[in-house]
Scaffold this motif. Sequence first.
Motif, PDB file in Angstrom:
ATOM      1  N   LYS A  42     -28.243  34.027 -10.155  1.00  0.00           N
ATOM      2  CA  LYS A  42     -27.292  34.271  -9.068  1.00  0.00           C
ATOM      3  C   LYS A  42     -26.127  35.090  -9.599  1.00  0.00           C
ATOM      4  O   LYS A  42     -25.545  34.759 -10.632  1.00  0.00           O
ATOM      5  CB  LYS A  42     -26.799  32.943  -8.501  1.00  0.00           C
ATOM      6  N   VAL A  43     -25.814  36.168  -8.884  1.00  0.00           N
ATOM      7  CA  VAL A  43     -24.731  37.053  -9.318  1.00  0.00           C
ATOM      8  C   VAL A  43     -23.546  36.920  -8.370  1.00  0.00           C
ATOM      9  O   VAL A  43     -23.660  36.361  -7.273  1.00  0.00           O
ATOM     10  CB  VAL A  43     -25.217  38.518  -9.391  1.00  0.00           C
ATOM     11  N   GLU A  44     -22.411  37.457  -8.801  1.00  0.00           N
ATOM     12  CA  GLU A  44     -21.150  37.258  -8.087  1.00  0.00           C
ATOM     13  C   GLU A  44     -20.914  38.285  -6.993  1.00  0.00           C
ATOM     14  O   GLU A  44     -19.796  38.790  -6.841  1.00  0.00           O
ATOM     15  CB  GLU A  44     -19.992  37.267  -9.087  1.00  0.00           C
ATOM     16  N   ALA A  45     -21.938  38.590  -6.227  1.00  0.00           N
ATOM     17  CA  ALA A  45     -21.797  39.496  -5.083  1.00  0.00           C
ATOM     18  C   ALA A  45     -23.006  39.299  -4.177  1.00  0.00           C
ATOM     19  O   ALA A  45     -24.066  38.855  -4.635  1.00  0.00           O
ATOM     20  CB  ALA A  45     -21.702  40.955  -5.542  1.00  0.00           C
ATOM     21  N   PRO A  46     -22.872  39.604  -2.896  1.00  0.00           N
ATOM     22  CA  PRO A  46     -24.024  39.515  -1.995  1.00  0.00           C
ATOM     23  C   PRO A  46     -25.107  40.515  -2.422  1.00  0.00           C
ATOM     24  O   PRO A  46     -24.797  41.634  -2.841  1.00  0.00           O
ATOM     25  CB  PRO A  46     -23.441  39.896  -0.628  1.00  0.00           C
ATOM     26  N   VAL A  47     -26.366  40.100  -2.306  1.00  0.00           N
ATOM     27  CA  VAL A  47     -27.493  40.955  -2.689  1.00  0.00           C
ATOM     28  C   VAL A  47     -28.412  41.146  -1.484  1.00  0.00           C
ATOM     29  O   VAL A  47     -28.992  40.182  -0.969  1.00  0.00           O
ATOM     30  CB  VAL A  47     -28.290  40.359  -3.858  1.00  0.00           C
ATOM     31  N   LEU A  48     -28.525  42.392  -1.049  1.00  0.00           N
ATOM     32  CA  LEU A  48     -29.448  42.778   0.017  1.00  0.00           C
ATOM     33  C   LEU A  48     -30.587  43.561  -0.620  1.00  0.00           C
ATOM     34  O   LEU A  48     -30.358  44.599  -1.248  1.00  0.00           O
ATOM     35  CB  LEU A  48     -28.719  43.648   1.057  1.00  0.00           C
ATOM     36  N   CYS A  49     -31.804  43.068  -0.473  1.00  0.00           N
ATOM     37  CA  CYS A  49     -32.973  43.745  -1.037  1.00  0.00           C
ATOM     38  C   CYS A  49     -33.708  44.496   0.060  1.00  0.00           C
ATOM     39  O   CYS A  49     -34.004  43.935   1.121  1.00  0.00           O
ATOM     40  CB  CYS A  49     -33.917  42.733  -1.688  1.00  0.00           C
ATOM     41  N   VAL A  50     -33.992  45.771  -0.186  1.00  0.00           N
ATOM     42  CA  VAL A  50     -34.837  46.568   0.697  1.00  0.00           C
ATOM     43  C   VAL A  50     -36.167  46.753  -0.038  1.00  0.00           C
ATOM     44  O   VAL A  50     -36.241  47.501  -1.015  1.00  0.00           O
ATOM     45  CB  VAL A  50     -34.203  47.931   1.023  1.00  0.00           C
ATOM     46  N   GLY A  51     -37.176  46.031   0.393  1.00  0.00           N
ATOM     47  CA  GLY A  51     -38.446  46.023  -0.324  1.00  0.00           C
ATOM     48  C   GLY A  51     -39.618  46.332   0.577  1.00  0.00           C
ATOM     49  O   GLY A  51     -39.466  46.708   1.736  1.00  0.00           O
ATOM     50  N   ASN A  52     -40.809  46.168   0.014  1.00  0.00           N
ATOM     51  CA  ASN A  52     -42.027  46.306   0.811  1.00  0.00           C
ATOM     52  C   ASN A  52     -43.095  45.381   0.268  1.00  0.00           C
ATOM     53  O   ASN A  52     -42.983  44.853  -0.837  1.00  0.00           O
ATOM     54  CB  ASN A  52     -42.513  47.759   0.868  1.00  0.00           C
ATOM     55  N   PHE A  53     -44.129  45.174   1.065  1.00  0.00           N
ATOM     56  CA  PHE A  53     -45.225  44.296   0.666  1.00  0.00           C
ATOM     57  C   PHE A  53     -46.194  44.983  -0.290  1.00  0.00           C
ATOM     58  O   PHE A  53     -46.943  44.325  -1.001  1.00  0.00           O
ATOM     59  CB  PHE A  53     -46.021  43.840   1.896  1.00  0.00           C
ATOM     60  N   THR A  54     -46.210  46.307  -0.272  1.00  0.00           N
ATOM     61  CA  THR A  54     -47.269  47.062  -0.927  1.00  0.00           C
ATOM     62  C   THR A  54     -46.733  48.015  -1.993  1.00  0.00           C
ATOM     63  O   THR A  54     -45.551  48.314  -2.046  1.00  0.00           O
ATOM     64  CB  THR A  54     -48.041  47.911   0.104  1.00  0.00           C
ATOM     65  N   VAL A  55     -47.659  48.509  -2.819  1.00  0.00           N
ATOM     66  CA  VAL A  55     -47.395  49.649  -3.684  1.00  0.00           C
ATOM     67  C   VAL A  55     -47.427  50.901  -2.814  1.00  0.00           C
ATOM     68  O   VAL A  55     -48.181  50.979  -1.845  1.00  0.00           O
ATOM     69  CB  VAL A  55     -48.474  49.736  -4.785  1.00  0.00           C
ATOM     70  N   GLY A  56     -46.617  51.887  -3.173  1.00  0.00           N
ATOM     71  CA  GLY A  56     -46.637  53.132  -2.409  1.00  0.00           C
ATOM     72  C   GLY A  56     -45.422  53.272  -1.521  1.00  0.00           C
ATOM     73  O   GLY A  56     -44.712  52.304  -1.239  1.00  0.00           O
ATOM     74  N   GLY A  57     -45.159  54.491  -1.096  1.00  0.00           N
ATOM     75  CA  GLY A  57     -43.947  54.781  -0.351  1.00  0.00           C
ATOM     76  C   GLY A  57     -43.976  54.283   1.080  1.00  0.00           C
ATOM     77  O   GLY A  57     -44.923  54.531   1.821  1.00  0.00           O
ATOM     78  N   THR A  58     -42.934  53.547   1.473  1.00  0.00           N
ATOM     79  CA  THR A  58     -42.796  53.126   2.863  1.00  0.00           C
ATOM     80  C   THR A  58     -41.507  53.640   3.483  1.00  0.00           C
ATOM     81  O   THR A  58     -41.210  53.315   4.632  1.00  0.00           O
ATOM     82  CB  THR A  58     -42.817  51.584   2.976  1.00  0.00           C
ATOM     83  N   GLY A  59     -40.712  54.393   2.729  1.00  0.00           N
ATOM     84  CA  GLY A  59     -39.446  54.881   3.266  1.00  0.00           C
ATOM     85  C   GLY A  59     -38.274  53.984   2.979  1.00  0.00           C
ATOM     86  O   GLY A  59     -37.278  54.001   3.721  1.00  0.00           O
ATOM     87  N   LYS A  60     -38.358  53.190   1.891  1.00  0.00           N
ATOM     88  CA  LYS A  60     -37.280  52.252   1.573  1.00  0.00           C
ATOM     89  C   LYS A  60     -35.966  52.957   1.252  1.00  0.00           C
ATOM     90  O   LYS A  60     -34.901  52.488   1.657  1.00  0.00           O
ATOM     91  CB  LYS A  60     -37.659  51.382   0.364  1.00  0.00           C
TER      92      LYS A  60
END
Length: 342
Positions: A42-60
């Motif tokens: 846990k770090v001292e700032a809010p963490v928003l992750c932009v991820g995907n389920f798969t390998v490969g480009g999804t436009g993250k």
Amino acid sequence: MTSEAPPFWWEKPDWRVLALSPLSAAYAVVAGRRMRRAPREKVEAPVLCVGNFTVGGTGKTPVAITLARQAKRMQLNPGFLSRGHGGSFAQPHLVDPHHDAAKHVGDEPLLLAEHAPVAVTPNRAAGARLLIEEHGCDFLIMDDGFQSARIHIDFALVVVDTRYGIGNGRVIPGGPLRANIVDQLVFTSALLKLGEGTAADAVVRQAARAGRPIFEARTEPRGKVRFAGGRFLAFAGIGHPEKFFDTLRAADGEVVLSRAFPDHHFYGEDELAELAGTARREGLRLVTTAKDAARLRHGAAPAGFLEQLDVLEIDTVFELDHVPERIIDETLDAWRQRKLRG
């Protein structure tokens, strides 16, 4: 389709998927166990992750940039966490968009660095500390890293490309999934449908049944009037080059010739000379993606090549204008609850 994703991953399952199914099953078990059991710092700032389920480009990456812009509008000081693609650093490295080479930090971090500080490191907790302590960042956006289980995520927005969905629905190496969908949904805060296709409908329904909010967005070419009526030789080294070619057509540009290269491809002098020569002979304009342009600007591309190159940049546009603010507000709320719990 990409440097990491063989074409059969995006097709109906066949004998290759069957042959690889024991390996896929083993990979799924390990990946699921890691997501469930790994200690998340846990770090001292809010963490928003932009991820995907798969390998490969999804436009993250364009999604992450849109959310950083929203964070700034909300008087926050965002920073990006990225693993990078290419070289590695013994310690977390703050990207210098003016001097760093793409082969050392990756193309996506160079794009992100145009909008906010970027720390490149496999150790995202160490990267977070660098951004917080030395650069005053009070809101962290992870570009990818959803499955890494190295850092506590306050809000996980998983992007699904509606044109490709989750491919054949199998886990690596038989398909593009990084873990079983059920295991990944446990850690998903919301799903973002990107595009207007139907390939993601099944996983969207699964997420909805699991009670996850579903948001929608699309990509739009920036300054598309510059491309309307133009005749182009379009080239791209991204996850799904066809998406780029279609975006150019959507901007009313004519794709006379196209060249697809592997994802994160570093162009050789001979390849660039061939592209420039072909465009010149055929009377075409050269055009590529923002990611490719970042690699070329921070690589070995001759100045003359860059001068004749058009770059088609894209923006992520949410269907409902309030959604980016909602995502950041929910990330902040989750972080506050985390702080209260200690």
